[in-house]
Design a protein around this motif. Structure first.
Motif, PDB file in Angstrom:
ATOM      1  N   TRP A 480      12.912  -7.618 -15.963  1.00 16.43           N
ATOM      2  CA  TRP A 480      11.556  -7.383 -15.782  1.00 16.43           C
ATOM      3  C   TRP A 480      11.605  -5.827 -15.164  1.00 16.43           C
ATOM      4  O   TRP A 480      11.979  -5.280 -14.769  1.00 16.43           O
ATOM      5  CB  TRP A 480      11.300  -8.373 -14.475  1.00 16.43           C
ATOM      6  N   THR A 481      10.422  -5.404 -15.807  1.00 23.87           N
ATOM      7  CA  THR A 481       9.997  -4.009 -15.617  1.00 23.87           C
ATOM      8  C   THR A 481       8.557  -4.236 -14.943  1.00 23.87           C
ATOM      9  O   THR A 481       7.629  -4.590 -15.560  1.00 23.87           O
ATOM     10  CB  THR A 481      10.036  -3.194 -16.547  1.00 23.87           C
ATOM     11  N   GLY A 482       8.221  -3.620 -13.739  1.00 21.55           N
ATOM     12  CA  GLY A 482       7.095  -3.872 -13.086  1.00 21.55           C
ATOM     13  C   GLY A 482       6.137  -2.813 -13.650  1.00 21.55           C
ATOM     14  O   GLY A 482       6.716  -1.768 -14.305  1.00 21.55           O
ATOM     15  N   PRO A 483       4.846  -2.894 -13.537  1.00 22.74           N
ATOM     16  CA  PRO A 483       4.119  -1.983 -14.227  1.00 22.74           C
ATOM     17  C   PRO A 483       3.947  -0.363 -13.453  1.00 22.74           C
ATOM     18  O   PRO A 483       3.898   0.520 -14.223  1.00 22.74           O
ATOM     19  CB  PRO A 483       2.321  -2.514 -13.809  1.00 22.74           C
ATOM     20  N   ILE A 484       4.035  -0.618 -12.293  1.00 15.62           N
ATOM     21  CA  ILE A 484       4.497   0.925 -11.929  1.00 15.62           C
ATOM     22  C   ILE A 484       5.699   1.385 -12.003  1.00 15.62           C
ATOM     23  O   ILE A 484       5.827   2.604 -12.516  1.00 15.62           O
ATOM     24  CB  ILE A 484       4.207   0.738 -10.265  1.00 15.62           C
ATOM     25  N   ALA A 485       6.650   0.442 -12.132  1.00 14.81           N
ATOM     26  CA  ALA A 485       7.979   1.184 -12.514  1.00 14.81           C
ATOM     27  C   ALA A 485       7.861   1.484 -14.004  1.00 14.81           C
ATOM     28  O   ALA A 485       8.846   2.696 -14.254  1.00 14.81           O
ATOM     29  CB  ALA A 485       9.316   0.068 -12.509  1.00 14.81           C
ATOM     30  N   ALA A 486       7.092   1.007 -14.712  1.00 17.31           N
ATOM     31  CA  ALA A 486       7.133   1.361 -16.160  1.00 17.31           C
ATOM     32  C   ALA A 486       6.582   2.817 -16.347  1.00 17.31           C
ATOM     33  O   ALA A 486       6.789   3.556 -17.273  1.00 17.31           O
ATOM     34  CB  ALA A 486       6.602   0.467 -17.009  1.00 17.31           C
ATOM     35  N   LEU A 487       5.549   3.190 -15.329  1.00 16.08           N
ATOM     36  CA  LEU A 487       5.103   4.579 -15.281  1.00 16.08           C
ATOM     37  C   LEU A 487       5.962   5.593 -15.190  1.00 16.08           C
ATOM     38  O   LEU A 487       5.613   6.828 -15.476  1.00 16.08           O
ATOM     39  CB  LEU A 487       3.989   4.611 -14.457  1.00 16.08           C
ATOM     40  N   ILE A 488       7.159   5.412 -14.324  1.00 16.69           N
ATOM     41  CA  ILE A 488       7.991   6.493 -13.899  1.00 16.69           C
ATOM     42  C   ILE A 488       8.664   6.972 -14.956  1.00 16.69           C
ATOM     43  O   ILE A 488       8.742   8.244 -15.331  1.00 16.69           O
ATOM     44  CB  ILE A 488       8.719   6.008 -12.542  1.00 16.69           C
ATOM     45  N   PRO A 489       9.639   6.323 -15.749  1.00 17.97           N
ATOM     46  CA  PRO A 489      10.177   4.853 -15.547  1.00 17.97           C
ATOM     47  C   PRO A 489      11.185   4.846 -14.440  1.00 17.97           C
ATOM     48  O   PRO A 489      12.237   5.863 -14.645  1.00 17.97           O
ATOM     49  CB  PRO A 489      10.440   4.595 -16.815  1.00 17.97           C
ATOM     50  N   GLY A 490      11.397   4.161 -13.607  1.00 17.24           N
ATOM     51  CA  GLY A 490      12.443   4.081 -12.651  1.00 17.24           C
ATOM     52  C   GLY A 490      12.156   2.830 -11.589  1.00 17.24           C
ATOM     53  O   GLY A 490      11.000   2.427 -11.394  1.00 17.24           O
ATOM     54  N   ASP A 491      13.196   2.552 -10.733  1.00 19.24           N
ATOM     55  CA  ASP A 491      13.006   1.470  -9.841  1.00 19.24           C
ATOM     56  C   ASP A 491      12.437   1.872  -8.628  1.00 19.24           C
ATOM     57  O   ASP A 491      13.118   2.817  -7.813  1.00 19.24           O
ATOM     58  CB  ASP A 491      14.370   0.849  -9.561  1.00 19.24           C
ATOM     59  N   VAL A 492      11.315   1.516  -8.015  1.00 16.58           N
ATOM     60  CA  VAL A 492      10.618   1.876  -6.725  1.00 16.58           C
ATOM     61  C   VAL A 492      10.319   0.519  -6.257  1.00 16.58           C
ATOM     62  O   VAL A 492       9.514   0.413  -5.318  1.00 16.58           O
ATOM     63  CB  VAL A 492       9.350   2.585  -7.162  1.00 16.58           C
ATOM     64  N   GLY A 493      10.950  -0.711  -6.327  1.00 20.82           N
ATOM     65  CA  GLY A 493      10.975  -1.770  -5.847  1.00 20.82           C
ATOM     66  C   GLY A 493      10.892  -1.822  -4.269  1.00 20.82           C
ATOM     67  O   GLY A 493      10.233  -2.441  -3.703  1.00 20.82           O
ATOM     68  N   PHE A 494      12.105  -1.090  -3.816  1.00 21.55           N
ATOM     69  CA  PHE A 494      12.302  -1.457  -2.185  1.00 21.55           C
ATOM     70  C   PHE A 494      10.941  -0.478  -1.676  1.00 21.55           C
ATOM     71  O   PHE A 494      10.858  -0.833  -0.637  1.00 21.55           O
ATOM     72  CB  PHE A 494      13.814  -0.752  -1.846  1.00 21.55           C
ATOM     73  N   GLU A 495      10.934   0.680  -2.151  1.00 22.23           N
ATOM     74  CA  GLU A 495       9.656   1.468  -1.600  1.00 22.23           C
ATOM     75  C   GLU A 495       8.455   0.831  -1.364  1.00 22.23           C
ATOM     76  O   GLU A 495       7.774   0.799  -0.479  1.00 22.23           O
ATOM     77  CB  GLU A 495       9.536   3.079  -2.348  1.00 22.23           C
ATOM     78  N   LEU A 496       8.258   0.068  -2.559  1.00 21.79           N
ATOM     79  CA  LEU A 496       6.872  -0.597  -2.406  1.00 21.79           C
ATOM     80  C   LEU A 496       6.975  -1.763  -1.697  1.00 21.79           C
ATOM     81  O   LEU A 496       5.825  -2.383  -1.067  1.00 21.79           O
ATOM     82  CB  LEU A 496       6.432  -0.992  -3.779  1.00 21.79           C
ATOM     83  N   SER A 497       8.108  -2.400  -1.707  1.00 19.27           N
ATOM     84  CA  SER A 497       8.123  -4.114  -0.857  1.00 19.27           C
ATOM     85  C   SER A 497       8.081  -3.644   0.683  1.00 19.27           C
ATOM     86  O   SER A 497       7.501  -4.257   1.368  1.00 19.27           O
ATOM     87  CB  SER A 497       9.256  -4.503  -1.209  1.00 19.27           C
ATOM     88  N   PHE A 498       8.765  -2.408   1.042  1.00 19.93           N
ATOM     89  CA  PHE A 498       8.539  -1.902   2.407  1.00 19.93           C
ATOM     90  C   PHE A 498       7.075  -1.540   2.652  1.00 19.93           C
ATOM     91  O   PHE A 498       6.593  -1.931   3.744  1.00 19.93           O
ATOM     92  CB  PHE A 498       9.645  -0.925   2.414  1.00 19.93           C
ATOM     93  N   GLY A 499       6.550  -0.652   1.739  1.00 18.04           N
ATOM     94  CA  GLY A 499       5.131  -0.359   2.143  1.00 18.04           C
ATOM     95  C   GLY A 499       4.113  -1.441   2.284  1.00 18.04           C
ATOM     96  O   GLY A 499       3.403  -1.548   3.008  1.00 18.04           O
ATOM     97  N   PHE A 500       4.358  -2.375   1.225  1.00 24.03           N
ATOM     98  CA  PHE A 500       3.417  -3.383   1.357  1.00 24.03           C
ATOM     99  C   PHE A 500       3.476  -4.259   2.354  1.00 24.03           C
ATOM    100  O   PHE A 500       2.659  -4.662   2.791  1.00 24.03           O
ATOM    101  CB  PHE A 500       3.390  -4.460  -0.056  1.00 24.03           C
ATOM    102  N   ALA A 501       4.843  -4.534   2.787  1.00 22.48           N
ATOM    103  CA  ALA A 501       5.098  -5.507   3.998  1.00 22.48           C
ATOM    104  C   ALA A 501       4.611  -4.684   5.131  1.00 22.48           C
ATOM    105  O   ALA A 501       3.817  -5.382   5.942  1.00 22.48           O
ATOM    106  CB  ALA A 501       6.475  -5.704   4.131  1.00 22.48           C
ATOM    107  N   ILE A 502       4.858  -3.373   5.555  1.00 18.63           N
ATOM    108  CA  ILE A 502       4.583  -3.177   6.704  1.00 18.63           C
ATOM    109  C   ILE A 502       3.238  -2.713   7.201  1.00 18.63           C
ATOM    110  O   ILE A 502       2.576  -3.060   8.004  1.00 18.63           O
ATOM    111  CB  ILE A 502       5.331  -1.638   7.025  1.00 18.63           C
ATOM    112  N   ILE A 503       2.294  -2.361   5.764  1.00 17.30           N
ATOM    113  CA  ILE A 503       0.874  -2.327   5.970  1.00 17.30           C
ATOM    114  C   ILE A 503       0.254  -3.843   6.013  1.00 17.30           C
ATOM    115  O   ILE A 503      -0.647  -3.713   6.972  1.00 17.30           O
ATOM    116  CB  ILE A 503       0.247  -1.731   4.589  1.00 17.30           C
ATOM    117  N   THR A 504       0.516  -4.676   5.509  1.00 23.07           N
ATOM    118  CA  THR A 504       0.018  -5.963   5.557  1.00 23.07           C
ATOM    119  C   THR A 504       0.275  -6.561   6.981  1.00 23.07           C
ATOM    120  O   THR A 504      -0.337  -7.269   7.674  1.00 23.07           O
ATOM    121  CB  THR A 504       0.338  -7.035   4.533  1.00 23.07           C
ATOM    122  N   TYR A 505       1.481  -6.349   7.313  1.00 16.91           N
ATOM    123  CA  TYR A 505       1.951  -6.931   8.716  1.00 16.91           C
ATOM    124  C   TYR A 505       1.097  -6.389   9.784  1.00 16.91           C
ATOM    125  O   TYR A 505       0.608  -6.756  10.657  1.00 16.91           O
ATOM    126  CB  TYR A 505       3.437  -6.646   9.067  1.00 16.91           C
TER     127      TYR A 505
END
Length: 518
Positions: A480-505
């Motif tokens: 699986w390649t996420g749409p944002i990862a495909a733009l780089i291309p590279g893995d930014v999953g942990f950065e986005l998961s941290f950002g999304f989690a902290i903001i919504t919390y």
């Protein structure tokens, strides 16, 4: 050392525990675990009671997820806090992680080194911080997490932690099996090496907290010596190459993807950090605990991963190195450096010791997995810790065999996924601690087992779901390649998961507090 004296003082007393079936709660001295433990023997003839008595007879730790009283927090040695992680990371699996930058992502040595340093730093800090909770509260990491995610919400993370513990053990065991398979021209089949490491792991973790600490205190020494021999042999070979620093969009993507794996490995200890300092005295300086854990993590992580990156460059300059690596993975690379030319039998002996070093990395996984299982449900908590340790060992043994045959891909994918969910864990727990509880003074530790006094967990679950969405958008995997990862291309999953989690919390938690008051 002062810590050794304090531990020996805890061992004084009766030669064996005294248990009475008629007592509803008996206090027994477990001199091997080094603590006084409350053993529930409400029904003396029950299977639980028999297992607890059996464990006590063999001087195994009986305590599970119950809080450790202050009078039992007598492990004064900061070296115990540091050496735990020093030995657990001075292993071949840490070395193998360092090879991924060159072997999987096509980076140069300098690119790999800079990535290793930066992402290890941001991965280690949360582990050291969570460790400071252990002495203060006398609670295991998953139980402390109830204050952040709620009594029921934490069960999601306990389940994920069980998967992570088994997954880490699979990674470690496969690397060990690769090494053992190269000895004597593959006389030991992969499944045989996996069984050897599995039994070595369970033999130590069955005995509990003190046994694990004793083993980890010394296990790093032979491994470190072998790594020094590896450095000398590799230097003599002349197969090292620095390469050149690259730049550009593709290189940035490779750095992010490799960095995600490095972060996942370093921060992977976060969800069991306090488990290994829980018997430190409550008044122990939090700064000293933090620095001890940083030191215990930092040196072996950087040393082993950078060495792995250096040795992997040999596959670019030497056909023999490349052929051995392609045939037997990390074990083949070690063999190519240590065995031919001069070391021969001694080199193979080094390979065996290096393979057995992975037991030191498996021990924290198999000790903490039992505590995570007990956190999931009260009924599961009634099953003694040692039973869950045995079951988890059987599971990782079974998974390791098929994983052996596609290890590099398995390791990279696993490290990234671990990084995703741990980033979510940190993105929720850190703002709860610093902003909503305003530090350690915001906790009433007696509430740890009272669902009505803990957070409801709705905001944490909502933030978790949003963090998962961030990971999906940013992951860069073969499946699986996420749409944002495909733009780089590279893995930014942990950065986005941290950002999304902290903001919504941060948005959701005030509403939960206003409506429920907790």
């Amino acid at each position: 050392m002062s810590g050794d004296k304090s531990l020996s003082s805890m061992e004084k007393g009766a030669d064996a525990p005294t248990l009475k079936d008629s007592d509803s709660t008996n206090i027994q001295e477990d001199k091997y675990a080094g603590v006084i433990q409350d053993v529930d023997l409400t029904t003396g003839s029950s299977l639980h009671g028999k297992l607890q008595r059996l464990a006590a007879r063999f001087q195994m730790e009986v305590r599970g997820i119950e809080r450790v009283p202050e009078e039992e927090q007598t492990d004064n040695s900061l070296w115990n806090a540091a050496s735990m992680w020093f030995a657990a990371n001075m292993v071949v699996s840490t070395f193998s992680l360092g090879t991924l930058g060159i072997g999987i992502f096509g980076m140069s040595f300098w690119d790999s080194v800079l990535t290793i340093i930066f992402f290890n730093i941001i991965g280690m800090v949360p582990v050291a911080f969570y460790s400071t909770f252990g002495p203060r509260f006398g609670l295991r990491q998953m139980i402390i997490s109830r204050f952040w995610f709620g009594f029921h919400g934490v069960k999601i993370f306990a389940i994920l932690n069980c998967i992570a513990c088994v997954g880490w053990s699979v990674v470690n065991t496969v690397v060990a099996a690769q090494l053992l398979h190269t000895v004597n021209n593959g006389c030991l089949p992969p499944w045989g090496g996996i069984i050897v490491v599995s039994f070595g792991t369970v033999a130590i973790t069955l005995f509990g907290y003190k046994a694990v600490h004793i083993y980890e205190k010394w296990a790093w020494i032979p491994t470190f010596i072998i790594f020094l021999i590896l450095i000398a042999r590799f230097k003599i070979s002349g197969n090292f190459t620095f390469g050149t620093l690259e730049s550009g969009r593709i290189e940035a993507g490779n750095v992010l993807s490799f960095g995600a794996a490095v972060f996942g490995f370093a921060t992977g200890w976060a969800t069991y950090a306090s488990d290994y300092v829980v018997y430190q005295p409550k008044q122990t300086s939090r700064i000293k605990i933090f620095l001890a854990v940083i030191g215990g993590l930092g040196f072996p992580l950087l040393f082993c991963e950078i060495l792995g990156a250096a040795c992997m460059t040999g596959t670019l300059t030497s056909t023999a190195y490349a052929d051995n690596y392609n045939a037997n993975g990390i074990g083949g690379l070690f063999y190519a450096i240590l065995v031919p030319d001069s070391l021969h039998g001694f080199g193979q002996f080094c390979l065996v010791l290096m393979a057995l070093s992975t037991i030191a990395n498996n021990c924290p996984n198999m000790y903490s997995v039992a505590l995570s299982v007990q956190t999931i449900d009260r009924n599961l908590a009634k099953v003694p810790r040692l039973i869950w340790t045995v079951i988890a060992t059987a599971v990782f043994l079974a998974v390791s065999i098929p994983a052996y045959y596609s290890f590099a891909t398995f390791m990279d994918n696993f490290m990234n996924i671990i990084g995703y969910w741990l980033a979510i864990y940190e993105g929720i727990s850190l703002p709860e601690h610093f902003l909503f509880r305003r530090g350690f003074s915001g906790y009433n530790v007696d509430d740890y087992d009272k669902p009505s006094k803990l957070p409801v967990g709705l905001s944490a679950c909502f933030a978790f779901c949003c963090g998962v969405a961030g990971a999906v958008l940013g992951m860069y995997q073969v499946w699986w390649t996420g749409p944002i990862a495909a733009l780089i291309p590279g893995d930014v999953g942990f950065e986005l998961s941290f950002g999304f989690a902290i903001i919504t919390y941060l948005v959701a938690r005030p509403f939960e507090l206003r409506y429920f008051g907790r």
